[in-house]
Design an enzyme around this catalytic site. Structure first.
Site, short mmCIF file in Angstrom:
data_model
loop_
_atom_site.label_atom_id
_atom_site.label_comp_id
_atom_site.label_asym_id
_atom_site.label_seq_id
_atom_site.Cartn_x
_atom_site.Cartn_y
_atom_site.Cartn_z
N CYS A 101 3.07 4.31 -4.04
CA CYS A 101 3.21 4.64 -2.61
C CYS A 101 1.92 5.32 -2.17
CB CYS A 101 4.44 5.51 -2.34
SG CYS A 101 4.32 7.20 -2.91
N GLY A 102 1.83 5.68 -0.92
CA GLY A 102 0.61 6.25 -0.39
C GLY A 102 0.15 7.52 -1.09
#
Length: 89
Positions: free
Chosen positions: A8-9
């Site tokens: 994820c980010g």
């Protein structure tokens, strides 16, 4: 053993949720794998067999040596299972 990276980010909340769901789906499928979670910049330096991430983040990992599997809803185990079934060799 197959190695899978959930990305994820920031490598915190959402990738951890994705990792837990991926582990559960793999267990149901009877597949053993080493599943870890990380952020997108760390992922570019690692070389797992598969990277599972969103369509948006997959674009920043283009050209990576790992096979990239797209999952847009990290909470949807049906989507995760379909993506894994379609991509795992």
């Amino acid at each position: 053993m197959m190695k899978i990276l959930c990305v994820c980010g920031l490598g915190q909340g959402t990738s951890l949720i994705l990792r837990i769901n991926v582990e559960n789906v793999l267990r149901e499928m009877g597949i053993e794998a080493d599943v870890e979670n990380t952020d997108v910049s760390s992922a570019s330096a690692e070389h797992p067999d598969y990277i599972i991430t969103s369509n948006e983040l997959a674009q920043s990992l283009e050209g990576h040596s790992s096979k990239i599997i797209i999952v847009n809803n990290y909470f949807d185990t049906n989507e995760i299972k379909a993506a894994l079934e379609a991509n795992l060799a």
